[in-house]
Scaffold this motif. Structure first.
Motif, PDB file in Angstrom:
ATOM      1  N   PHE A 145     -33.456  -6.282  21.460  1.00 10.80           N
ATOM      2  CA  PHE A 145     -32.291  -5.469  21.804  1.00 10.80           C
ATOM      3  C   PHE A 145     -32.602  -3.975  21.708  1.00 10.80           C
ATOM      4  N   LYS A 146     -33.372  -3.592  20.681  1.00  9.13           N
ATOM      5  CA  LYS A 146     -33.726  -2.185  20.526  1.00  9.13           C
ATOM      6  C   LYS A 146     -34.618  -1.714  21.677  1.00  9.13           C
ATOM      7  N   LEU A 147     -35.563  -2.580  22.073  1.00 13.12           N
ATOM      8  CA  LEU A 147     -36.438  -2.236  23.196  1.00 13.12           C
ATOM      9  C   LEU A 147     -35.621  -2.110  24.472  1.00 13.12           C
ATOM     10  N   GLN A 148     -34.681  -3.040  24.638  1.00 11.50           N
ATOM     11  CA  GLN A 148     -33.813  -3.003  25.813  1.00 11.50           C
ATOM     12  C   GLN A 148     -32.975  -1.725  25.821  1.00 11.50           C
ATOM     13  N   SER A 149     -32.490  -1.332  24.634  1.00 15.35           N
ATOM     14  CA  SER A 149     -31.668  -0.128  24.532  1.00 15.35           C
ATOM     15  C   SER A 149     -32.479   1.126  24.848  1.00 15.35           C
ATOM     16  N   SER A 150     -33.716   1.194  24.333  1.00 18.52           N
ATOM     17  CA  SER A 150     -34.534   2.387  24.543  1.00 18.52           C
ATOM     18  C   SER A 150     -34.991   2.532  25.985  1.00 18.52           C
ATOM     19  N   LEU A 151     -35.082   1.406  26.707  1.00 18.17           N
ATOM     20  CA  LEU A 151     -35.529   1.456  28.087  1.00 18.17           C
ATOM     21  C   LEU A 151     -34.372   1.668  29.067  1.00 18.17           C
ATOM     22  N   ALA A 152     -33.137   1.522  28.565  1.00 17.04           N
ATOM     23  CA  ALA A 152     -31.981   1.625  29.471  1.00 17.04           C
ATOM     24  C   ALA A 152     -31.750   3.082  29.855  1.00 17.04           C
ATOM     25  N   SER A 153     -31.653   3.333  31.148  1.00 13.28           N
ATOM     26  CA  SER A 153     -31.463   4.707  31.625  1.00 13.28           C
ATOM     27  C   SER A 153     -29.992   5.039  31.860  1.00 13.28           C
ATOM     28  N   ASN A 154     -29.127   4.034  31.820  1.00 11.57           N
ATOM     29  CA  ASN A 154     -27.715   4.273  32.116  1.00 11.57           C
ATOM     30  C   ASN A 154     -26.876   4.441  30.859  1.00 11.57           C
ATOM     31  N   LYS A 155     -27.511   4.608  29.713  1.00 12.44           N
ATOM     32  CA  LYS A 155     -26.769   4.760  28.470  1.00 12.44           C
ATOM     33  C   LYS A 155     -26.572   6.241  28.149  1.00 12.44           C
ATOM     34  N   LYS A 156     -25.489   6.508  27.427  1.00 13.17           N
ATOM     35  CA  LYS A 156     -25.225   7.880  26.999  1.00 13.17           C
ATOM     36  C   LYS A 156     -26.176   8.254  25.870  1.00 13.17           C
ATOM     37  N   ARG A 157     -26.831   9.391  26.021  1.00 15.08           N
ATOM     38  CA  ARG A 157     -27.691   9.908  24.959  1.00 15.08           C
ATOM     39  C   ARG A 157     -26.791  10.637  23.956  1.00 15.08           C
ATOM     40  N   VAL A 158     -26.802  10.144  22.709  1.00 14.11           N
ATOM     41  CA  VAL A 158     -25.817  10.575  21.715  1.00 14.11           C
ATOM     42  C   VAL A 158     -26.504  11.301  20.563  1.00 14.11           C
ATOM     43  N   ALA A 159     -25.890  12.399  20.139  1.00 15.44           N
ATOM     44  CA  ALA A 159     -26.272  13.078  18.894  1.00 15.44           C
ATOM     45  C   ALA A 159     -25.162  12.831  17.877  1.00 15.44           C
ATOM     46  N   VAL A 160     -25.538  12.419  16.670  1.00 20.17           N
ATOM     47  CA  VAL A 160     -24.568  12.100  15.621  1.00 20.17           C
ATOM     48  C   VAL A 160     -24.621  13.180  14.551  1.00 20.17           C
ATOM     49  N   ILE A 161     -23.490  13.816  14.296  1.00 15.14           N
ATOM     50  CA  ILE A 161     -23.394  14.819  13.226  1.00 15.14           C
ATOM     51  C   ILE A 161     -22.967  14.110  11.951  1.00 15.14           C
ATOM     52  N   GLY A 162     -23.836  14.137  10.947  1.00 13.68           N
ATOM     53  CA  GLY A 162     -23.549  13.463   9.682  1.00 13.68           C
ATOM     54  C   GLY A 162     -24.525  12.331   9.434  1.00 13.68           C
ATOM     55  N   ALA A 163     -25.427  12.530   8.478  1.00 13.31           N
ATOM     56  CA  ALA A 163     -26.421  11.496   8.161  1.00 13.31           C
ATOM     57  C   ALA A 163     -26.021  10.745   6.894  1.00 13.31           C
ATOM     58  N   GLY A 164     -24.717  10.572   6.712  1.00 13.36           N
ATOM     59  CA  GLY A 164     -24.206   9.827   5.566  1.00 13.36           C
ATOM     60  C   GLY A 164     -23.907   8.379   5.926  1.00 13.36           C
ATOM     61  N   LYS A 165     -23.004   7.792   5.163  1.00 16.83           N
ATOM     62  CA  LYS A 165     -22.684   6.372   5.355  1.00 16.83           C
ATOM     63  C   LYS A 165     -22.068   6.111   6.720  1.00 16.83           C
ATOM     64  N   ALA A 166     -21.136   6.987   7.141  1.00 13.46           N
ATOM     65  CA  ALA A 166     -20.474   6.800   8.439  1.00 13.46           C
ATOM     66  C   ALA A 166     -21.486   6.912   9.576  1.00 13.46           C
ATOM     67  N   GLY A 167     -22.369   7.914   9.498  1.00 14.90           N
ATOM     68  CA  GLY A 167     -23.387   8.084  10.523  1.00 14.90           C
ATOM     69  C   GLY A 167     -24.328   6.891  10.594  1.00 14.90           C
ATOM     70  N   GLU A 168     -24.703   6.371   9.416  1.00 15.36           N
ATOM     71  CA  GLU A 168     -25.593   5.191   9.376  1.00 15.36           C
ATOM     72  C   GLU A 168     -24.941   4.000  10.043  1.00 15.36           C
ATOM     73  N   MET A 169     -23.643   3.768   9.767  1.00 18.86           N
ATOM     74  CA  MET A 169     -22.937   2.631  10.363  1.00 18.86           C
ATOM     75  C   MET A 169     -22.873   2.752  11.885  1.00 18.86           C
ATOM     76  N   ILE A 170     -22.569   3.963  12.356  1.00 19.72           N
ATOM     77  CA  ILE A 170     -22.450   4.196  13.792  1.00 19.72           C
ATOM     78  C   ILE A 170     -23.782   3.939  14.492  1.00 19.72           C
ATOM     79  N   ILE A 171     -24.869   4.498  13.949  1.00 19.09           N
ATOM     80  CA  ILE A 171     -26.188   4.334  14.566  1.00 19.09           C
ATOM     81  C   ILE A 171     -26.620   2.880  14.536  1.00 19.09           C
ATOM     82  N   ARG A 172     -26.352   2.191  13.411  1.00 18.80           N
ATOM     83  CA  ARG A 172     -26.748   0.783  13.312  1.00 18.80           C
ATOM     84  C   ARG A 172     -26.064  -0.058  14.383  1.00 18.80           C
TER      85      ARG A 172
END
Length: 506
Positions: A145-172
């Motif tokens: 799934f991660k490989l599929q996600s990294s190769l997908a060109s139609n996904k939104k490139r996202v920057a996450v502000i906050g490297a705490g618990k909320a940011g970790e949950m969102i990225i995961r």
């Protein structure tokens, strides 16, 4: 023949279940992985050459037991109940515990079966290789799934502000579920100790002040603010920098909106004006209100409006007998009904399409439901519009209130609360004047009526229908200008929940 049919039906039922098929597939894959691990363990012991005939016989007699015991503990300890697509460190720990239990069981079997000739190195290699192979099986879907996600060109490139618990949950969640359509490319956090660290493979590239540069370098399509505990001042600073980048930005909900401390990608929303409110929202103890309203029938006019709908929702939380929702906008009532169905028992409220100026209909409603408490929120409130239609403001705001107060007194209502406005103070507009007259109607009745009457005045309520904030937002979206009545004018705001709690206090 009958037994055969019964067996055939059971087999057919088993394979109709997707869960059963997935479990069977997991067992088959674990069997192959463990059998391969045991075979390689023997091969490593004898330098990948054919073992002596004696050891080959031992291999044939023990491989089945070794695999079966491992499979038994994997399944009896529920290791295969977790989904491999979301395998975590805890799942791997559980797997190792199950394999270790099966491995010890296999050693005990060898002792009692007098098969101690199995080399100890084979046993050691079997445990290690079995853990590696079965663990790899569980992480393969995530890697895919991660490989599929990294190769997908139609996904939104996202920057996450906050490297705490909320940011970790969102990225995961973004990493684990490619269907969400997000590809996290950068983390941003002001904490110095978090700089250049990684969360789920996403690097902290800088501080909030570096946001415009990071957005350009990483070609970010959207920014997600994952700082639910940020102060108002900090939130304003972040929002200002996000606006400077020119890309879309959203935020995770605040602490009170987060369920069980878990942040979901589906909860990401636009930044609200309330997020930037430069004060702590007022909290009011509603225990006394609950004691009074519990078991009573409540009628709310203007129930489909912003204040009225929040009145309905908060009233239902106080365990009333019933809440009667009256409004003449059937479209708005339809949406209110849909919202209420999702959270409340439909027997606890009634949706009624009616106009407060329709006296026979209002008499029918009061006769049918016999409310003890009435919240009168129905009114015309747009100041400029009422300047052009003063007769309508008089009919609705004055005559409607007078007729309703009179009917409520006749039908034994205990408490009547009018929702008014600060524009009724020394009114300079038709709308303000009509609301002031409505207040005077309340005062005149309170002097002679056994019914308790109260009036609550509001200033500007954030996000309410007719509030100036949505107008400002629309004007900004259209490129301006923002229209105000005077450059030195000040406005004082409260949120809709605060407004409703103040009504309850009345």
């Amino acid at each position: 023949m009958r037994e055969f049919n019964v067996m055939s039906k059971k087999i057919s039922t088993f394979f109709e279940s997707r869960t059963n098929i997935q479990t069977l597939l997991k067992v088959i894959l674990d069997t192959l992985a463990l059998a391969l691990a045991y075979t390689i363990a023997f091969g490593l012991r004898f330098d990948l050459s054919l073992p002596h005939e004696q050891y080959f016989v031992i291999f044939k007699h023990t491989i089945g037991i070794a695999v079966i015991l491992e499979l038994f503990f994997i399944n009896i300890l529920g290791v295969n109940q977790s989904q491999w697509e979301y395998a975590s460190i805890q799942d791997i720990i559980n797997l190792f515990v199950a394999l270790l239990a099966g491995w010890l069981g296999f050693i005990i079997y060898l002792y009692f079966a007098n098969l101690l000739a199995v080399p100890r190195s084979v046993l050691f290699f079997f445990l290690i290789l079995g853990f590696i192979f079965t663990g790899a099986l569980r992480f393969m879907p995530r890697i895919f799934f991660k490989l599929q996600s990294s190769l997908a060109s139609n996904k939104k490139r996202v920057a996450v502000i906050g490297a705490g618990k909320a940011g970790e949950m969102i990225i995961r969640q973004m990493k684990n579920d490619p269907t969400l359509g997000f590809y996290p490319v950068a983390l941003i956090d002001d904490a110095q100790k978090k700089q250049n660290t990684k969360i789920h493979g996403v690097k902290v590239l800088g501080k909030v002040k570096d946001l415009p540069q990071i957005v350009r370098q990483k070609h970010v399509d959207e920014i997600i603010i994952a700082t639910p505990s940020a102060s108002v001042q900090e939130m304003r600073r972040i929002v200002q920098l996000c606006e400077d980048t020119g890309v879309d930005f959203k935020t995770v909900p605040g602490p009170k909106e987060i369920v069980n401390g878990l942040v979901q990608v589906q909860q990401i929303r636009d930044v609200k004006v309330e997020d930037l409110l430069d004060r702590v929202p007022i909290e009011i103890d509603l225990n006394q209100v609950r004691e009074y309203l519990q078991g009573k029938t409540i009628l709310v006019t203007g129930a489909a409006g912003s204040i009225g709908s929040e009145l309905v929702k908060q009233s239902l939380k106080l365990n009333p007998e019933k809440v009667v929702c009256v409004d003449r906008s059937e479209n708005s009532l339809f949406y209110l009904d849909n919202d209420l169905k999702q959270a409340y028992d439909t027997a606890s409220y009634r949706i009624v399409v009616a106009d407060i100026l329709d006296l026979p209909k209002m008499k029918y409603i009061l006769n049918t439901y016999r409310p003890e408490v009435v919240f009168h929120a129905a009114a015309y409130k747009h100041v400029p519009l009422m300047e052009y239609h003063p007769e309508e403001a008089v009919r609705n705001n004055i005559l409607g209130t007078a007729n309703l107060v009179q009917l409520c007194e006749q039908h034994g209502v205990e408490k009547f609360v009018l929702i008014s406005t600060d524009k009724a103070v020394n009114p300079t507009s038709v709308m303000g004047a009509t609301k002031r007259v409505a207040e005077l109607v309340m005062q005149s009745y309170s002097a002679k009526s056994s019914m308790k009457l109260a009036t609550v005045r509001f200033g500007n309520v954030l996000a309410s229908y007719g509030s100036v904030i949505p107008l400002f937002q629309k004007q900004i979206a259209e490129g301006g200008p923002i229209t105000i009545t005077h450059p030195e004018m000040k406005r004082f705001f409260m949120t809709i929940p605060e407004a409703v709690k103040l009504i309850f206090q009345a």
